[in-house]
Design an enzyme around this catalytic site. Structure first.
Site, PDB file in Angstrom:
ATOM      1  N   ASP A  56       0.797  -1.238   0.000  1.00 44.22           N
ATOM      2  CA  ASP A  56       0.000   0.000   0.000  1.00 44.22           C
ATOM      3  C   ASP A  56       0.831   1.291   0.000  1.00 44.22           C
ATOM      4  O   ASP A  56       0.261   2.391  -0.047  1.00 44.22           O
ATOM      5  CB  ASP A  56      -0.974  -0.004   1.201  1.00 44.22           C
ATOM      6  CG  ASP A  56      -0.262  -0.105   2.549  1.00 44.22           C
ATOM      7  OD1 ASP A  56      -0.867  -0.639   3.498  1.00 44.22           O
ATOM      8  OD2 ASP A  56       0.905   0.344   2.656  1.00 44.22           O
ATOM      9  N   HIS A 104       6.725  -7.783  -1.034  1.00 45.98           N
ATOM     10  CA  HIS A 104       5.658  -8.230  -1.941  1.00 45.98           C
ATOM     11  C   HIS A 104       5.281  -7.177  -2.984  1.00 45.98           C
ATOM     12  O   HIS A 104       4.197  -7.220  -3.570  1.00 45.98           O
ATOM     13  CB  HIS A 104       4.427  -8.663  -1.126  1.00 45.98           C
ATOM     14  CG  HIS A 104       4.695  -9.861  -0.254  1.00 45.98           C
ATOM     15  ND1 HIS A 104       3.900 -10.220   0.804  1.00 45.98           N
ATOM     16  CD2 HIS A 104       5.697 -10.778  -0.285  1.00 45.98           C
ATOM     17  CE1 HIS A 104       4.412 -11.302   1.383  1.00 45.98           C
ATOM     18  NE2 HIS A 104       5.489 -11.662   0.753  1.00 45.98           N
ATOM     19  N   CYS A 152       5.267  -3.761 -17.945  1.00 47.76           N
ATOM     20  CA  CYS A 152       4.865  -4.593 -19.090  1.00 47.76           C
ATOM     21  C   CYS A 152       5.476  -5.979 -18.923  1.00 47.76           C
ATOM     22  O   CYS A 152       6.687  -6.094 -18.695  1.00 47.76           O
ATOM     23  CB  CYS A 152       5.348  -3.952 -20.381  1.00 47.76           C
ATOM     24  SG  CYS A 152       5.281  -5.056 -21.805  1.00 47.76           S
ATOM     25  N   THR A 185       0.878  -8.679  11.703  1.00 47.15           N
ATOM     26  CA  THR A 185       0.901  -9.742  10.706  1.00 47.15           C
ATOM     27  C   THR A 185       0.462 -11.067  11.329  1.00 47.15           C
ATOM     28  O   THR A 185       0.815 -11.363  12.465  1.00 47.15           O
ATOM     29  CB  THR A 185       2.288  -9.895  10.038  1.00 47.15           C
ATOM     30  OG1 THR A 185       2.205 -10.910   9.029  1.00 47.15           O
ATOM     31  CG2 THR A 185       3.374 -10.219  11.050  1.00 47.15           C
TER      32      THR A 185
HETATM   33  C1  BV8 Z   1       6.638 -18.446  -3.148  1.00 41.01           C
HETATM   34  C2  BV8 Z   1       0.931  -9.247  -2.689  1.00 41.01           C
HETATM   35  C3  BV8 Z   1       7.721 -20.034  -4.425  1.00 41.01           C
HETATM   36  C4  BV8 Z   1      -0.244  -9.419  -3.600  1.00 41.01           C
HETATM   37  C5  BV8 Z   1       1.041 -11.206  -1.206  1.00 41.01           C
HETATM   38  C6  BV8 Z   1       5.802 -22.725   3.010  1.00 41.01           C
HETATM   39  C7  BV8 Z   1       4.773 -23.236   3.726  1.00 41.01           C
HETATM   40  C8  BV8 Z   1       3.450 -23.051   3.248  1.00 41.01           C
HETATM   41  C9  BV8 Z   1       3.173 -22.355   2.071  1.00 41.01           C
HETATM   42  C10 BV8 Z   1       4.205 -21.853   1.355  1.00 41.01           C
HETATM   43  C11 BV8 Z   1       5.510 -22.051   1.814  1.00 41.01           C
HETATM   44  N1  BV8 Z   1       6.307 -21.435   0.925  1.00 41.01           N
HETATM   45  C12 BV8 Z   1       5.571 -20.879  -0.060  1.00 41.01           C
HETATM   46  C13 BV8 Z   1       4.285 -21.136   0.169  1.00 41.01           C
HETATM   47  C14 BV8 Z   1       3.187 -20.681  -0.642  1.00 41.01           C
HETATM   48  C15 BV8 Z   1       2.751 -19.239  -0.361  1.00 41.01           C
HETATM   49  C16 BV8 Z   1       2.218 -19.120   1.032  1.00 41.01           C
HETATM   50  O1  BV8 Z   1       2.877 -18.700   1.950  1.00 41.01           O
HETATM   51  N2  BV8 Z   1       0.922 -19.498   1.135  1.00 41.01           N
HETATM   52  C17 BV8 Z   1       0.230 -19.352   2.454  1.00 41.01           C
HETATM   53  C18 BV8 Z   1      -1.108 -18.678   2.227  1.00 41.01           C
HETATM   54  C19 BV8 Z   1       0.060 -20.684   3.082  1.00 41.01           C
HETATM   55  N3  BV8 Z   1       3.855 -18.304  -0.560  1.00 41.01           N
HETATM   56  C20 BV8 Z   1       4.066 -17.863  -1.823  1.00 41.01           C
HETATM   57  O2  BV8 Z   1       3.418 -18.202  -2.796  1.00 41.01           O
HETATM   58  C21 BV8 Z   1       5.227 -16.878  -1.995  1.00 41.01           C
HETATM   59  N4  BV8 Z   1       5.980 -17.267  -3.139  1.00 41.01           N
HETATM   60  O3  BV8 Z   1       6.735 -19.148  -2.179  1.00 41.01           O
HETATM   61  O4  BV8 Z   1       7.133 -18.731  -4.351  1.00 41.01           O
HETATM   62  C22 BV8 Z   1       8.856 -19.852  -5.227  1.00 41.01           C
HETATM   63  C23 BV8 Z   1      10.052 -20.016  -4.619  1.00 41.01           C
HETATM   64  C24 BV8 Z   1      11.162 -19.938  -5.443  1.00 41.01           C
HETATM   65  C25 BV8 Z   1      11.001 -19.720  -6.806  1.00 41.01           C
HETATM   66  C26 BV8 Z   1       9.732 -19.532  -7.359  1.00 41.01           C
HETATM   67  C27 BV8 Z   1       8.640 -19.556  -6.567  1.00 41.01           C
HETATM   68  C28 BV8 Z   1       4.708 -15.443  -2.332  1.00 41.01           C
HETATM   69  C29 BV8 Z   1       3.834 -14.933  -1.256  1.00 41.01           C
HETATM   70  C30 BV8 Z   1       3.447 -13.447  -1.554  1.00 41.01           C
HETATM   71  C31 BV8 Z   1       2.024 -13.336  -2.037  1.00 41.01           C
HETATM   72  N5  BV8 Z   1       1.622 -11.935  -2.169  1.00 41.01           N
HETATM   73  N6  BV8 Z   1       0.685  -9.897  -1.396  1.00 41.01           N
HETATM   74  C32 BV8 Z   1      -1.490  -8.714  -3.115  1.00 41.01           C
HETATM   75  O5  BV8 Z   1      -1.492  -8.173  -1.975  1.00 41.01           O
HETATM   76  O6  BV8 Z   1      -2.433  -8.678  -3.895  1.00 41.01           O
HETATM   77  S1  BV8 Z   1       0.731 -11.960   0.325  1.00 41.01           S
HETATM   78  C33 BV8 Z   1      -0.357 -10.875   1.164  1.00 41.01           C
HETATM   79  O7  BV8 Z   1      -1.013 -11.678   2.121  1.00 41.01           O
HETATM   80  C34 BV8 Z   1       0.298  -9.778   1.957  1.00 41.01           C
HETATM   81  O8  BV8 Z   1       1.391  -9.201   1.299  1.00 41.01           O
HETATM   82  C35 BV8 Z   1       0.710 -10.498   3.244  1.00 41.01           C
HETATM   83  O9  BV8 Z   1       1.950 -11.143   3.101  1.00 41.01           O
HETATM   84  C36 BV8 Z   1      -0.354 -11.553   3.373  1.00 41.01           C
HETATM   85  C37 BV8 Z   1      -1.371 -11.125   4.386  1.00 41.01           C
HETATM   86  O10 BV8 Z   1      -0.821 -11.383   5.641  1.00 41.01           O
HETATM   87  P1  BV8 Z   1      -0.818 -10.191   6.745  1.00 41.01           P
HETATM   88  O11 BV8 Z   1      -0.220  -8.978   6.172  1.00 41.01           O
HETATM   89  O12 BV8 Z   1      -0.244 -10.775   7.970  1.00 41.01           O
HETATM   90  O13 BV8 Z   1      -2.393  -9.851   6.908  1.00 41.01           O
HETATM   91  P2  BV8 Z   1      -3.519 -10.724   7.665  1.00 41.01           P
HETATM   92  O14 BV8 Z   1      -4.822 -10.107   7.297  1.00 41.01           O
HETATM   93  O15 BV8 Z   1      -3.308 -12.175   7.451  1.00 41.01           O
HETATM   94  O16 BV8 Z   1      -3.238 -10.443   9.227  1.00 41.01           O
HETATM   95  C38 BV8 Z   1      -3.389  -9.114   9.721  1.00 41.01           C
HETATM   96  C39 BV8 Z   1      -2.963  -9.194  11.191  1.00 41.01           C
HETATM   97  O17 BV8 Z   1      -3.044  -7.855  11.714  1.00 41.01           O
HETATM   98  C40 BV8 Z   1      -3.870 -10.083  12.049  1.00 41.01           C
HETATM   99  O18 BV8 Z   1      -3.064 -10.898  12.882  1.00 41.01           O
HETATM  100  C41 BV8 Z   1      -4.678  -9.070  12.898  1.00 41.01           C
HETATM  101  O19 BV8 Z   1      -4.960  -9.557  14.197  1.00 41.01           O
HETATM  102  C42 BV8 Z   1      -3.694  -7.897  12.966  1.00 41.01           C
HETATM  103  N7  BV8 Z   1      -4.315  -6.573  13.180  1.00 41.01           N
HETATM  104  C43 BV8 Z   1      -5.561  -6.167  12.837  1.00 41.01           C
HETATM  105  N8  BV8 Z   1      -5.743  -4.855  13.201  1.00 41.01           N
HETATM  106  C44 BV8 Z   1      -4.553  -4.442  13.758  1.00 41.01           C
HETATM  107  C45 BV8 Z   1      -3.637  -5.530  13.726  1.00 41.01           C
HETATM  108  N9  BV8 Z   1      -2.364  -5.436  14.204  1.00 41.01           N
HETATM  109  C46 BV8 Z   1      -1.984  -4.241  14.745  1.00 41.01           C
HETATM  110  N10 BV8 Z   1      -2.814  -3.136  14.790  1.00 41.01           N
HETATM  111  C47 BV8 Z   1      -4.090  -3.205  14.320  1.00 41.01           C
HETATM  112  N11 BV8 Z   1      -4.874  -2.128  14.389  1.00 41.01           N
HETATM  113 ZN    ZN Z   2       6.178  -3.655 -23.414  1.00 43.79          ZN
END
Ligand code: BV8
Ligand code: ZN
Length: 256
Positions: A105, A120, A128, A190
């Site tokens: 963001d 991310h 492109c 997170t």
């Molecule tokens: C990859 C951009 C492979 C896009 C995002 C190992 C184990 C299991 C799975 C995997 C693994 N390794 C890889 C994977 C797969 C996958 C993954 O992790 N899947 C998960 C769902 C199980 N990972 C990937 O695919 C990654 N790539 O591994 O590639 C590879 C390796 C080598 C070569 C080629 C390929 C890429 C992951 C990135 C994806 N893109 N975002 C977009 O946004 O559109 S991820 C996106 O979701 C965010 O960026 C962020 O990372 C995630 C959300 O998580 P949080 O930010 O923590 O948000 P969430 O809502 O979950 O939690 C909010 C927290 O805030 C809560 O706890 C809440 O209580 C708290 N809160 C609320 N209010 C407040 C607060 N805290 C403080 N104050 C407040 N007021």
């Molecule tokens: Zn182009």
């Protein structure tokens, strides 16, 4: 009401030199950015694999662009909150400070943080897929439908990391190095479920950092953390800032 920050930690924090802050969607929640897994979370409405993957983009670029244009317009309307501003101040308070974010963001930069490791990507950037030419939001949001590259006719995509895509190498290397040399590592707003980003707090702890979690809810990291500050980052981060400035000015007065 958020619990007061223990004075003993504030003294440790005020003395620290190498500090890392690692943020997720929660740090932007108080600015009005919907989180992913919260009650009104994005992933409640859409499946990540339906919209945040290359296969989804190849299947239906219109749908993916509609979703990112919607998020671009929301994010353009909102402002950083006191949590973002406190983190921007930390950059001037600690000799070695790094801010690592999963957020796309751009609110950390908009609140004045200069060194931000974006794991991310950033929703303000686009490129492109064929020739790599960069495109601003002003250009892509003017396009009706899927924006096309005016140089090679290729499809333009948002510069964010989709599931199954590897993280930007330089940002990851810098983040890993910072985590492994931190004295104090703050994990802020997170849920710690997306990897490899979620491994950073554990890497820091393993390398001897004092691990602090800031979140209104416990997460898989809470049992590992040395200190769990339960509450909203928009309240706790300004309290940490106030504490450090108070202790340091008291110490400097003491030395006078
Ligand atoms: C990859 C951009 C492979 C896009 C995002 C190992 C184990 C299991 C799975 C995997 C693994 N390794 C890889 C994977 C797969 C996958 C993954 O992790 N899947 C998960 C769902 C199980 N990972 C990937 O695919 C990654 N790539 O591994 O590639 C590879 C390796 C080598 C070569 C080629 C390929 C890429 C992951 C990135 C994806 N893109 N975002 C977009 O946004 O559109 S991820 C996106 O979701 C965010 O960026 C962020 O990372 C995630 C959300 O998580 P949080 O930010 O923590 O948000 P969430 O809502 O979950 O939690 C909010 C927290 O805030 C809560 O706890 C809440 O209580 C708290 N809160 C609320 N209010 C407040 C607060 N805290 C403080 N104050 C407040 N007021
Ligand atoms: Zn182009």
């Amino acid at each position: 009401m958020t619990a007061p920050v223990p004075e003993e930690f504030l003294r440790r924090f005020a003395r620290a030199e190498r500090v890392v802050a690692f943020t997720g969607a929660g740090v932007s929640a108080e600015s009005g950015v919907p989180t992913f897994r919260g009650a009104e979370g994005i992933w409640k409405k859409f499946k990540p694999e339906e919209l945040a993957t290359m296969s989804a983009f190849l299947r239906s670029p219109e749908l993916v662009w509609e979703w990112y244009s919607h998020r671009k317009r929301i994010i353009a309307e909102i402002e950083p909150n006191p949590g973002h501003h406190a983190l921007a101040r930390f950059e001037h308070l600690f000799p070695h400070f790094a801010l690592i974010t999963q957020n796309i963001d751009n609110l950390h930069r908009r609140s004045g943080s200069r060194t931000v490791y974006e794991l991310h990507g950033n929703i303000e950037r686009n490129y492109c897929v064929k020739c790599g030419a960069p495109f601003s939001n002003a250009v892509v949001l003017r396009a009706s439908g899927v924006p096309r590259c005016d140089r090679c006719g290729g499809t333009v995509r948002p510069d964010v990391v989709w599931f199954g895509e590897s993280l930007p190498e330089e940002q990851w290397d810098l983040s890993l190095r910072a985590a492994q040399s931190a004295e104090v590592f703050l994990s802020i707003g997170t849920s710690g479920v997306v990897y490899p980003a979620a491994s950073l707090p554990l890497q820091a702890k393993r390398s001897g950092a004092y691990l602090v979690e800031i979140n209104p809810e416990p997460t898989p990291l809470t049992d590992v953390a040395d200190l769990f500050l339960q509450g909203r980052s928009g309240e706790i981060l300004p309290a940490l800032l106030e504490g450090v400035e108070r202790i340091r000015s008291a110490e400097s007065r003491g030395m006078e």
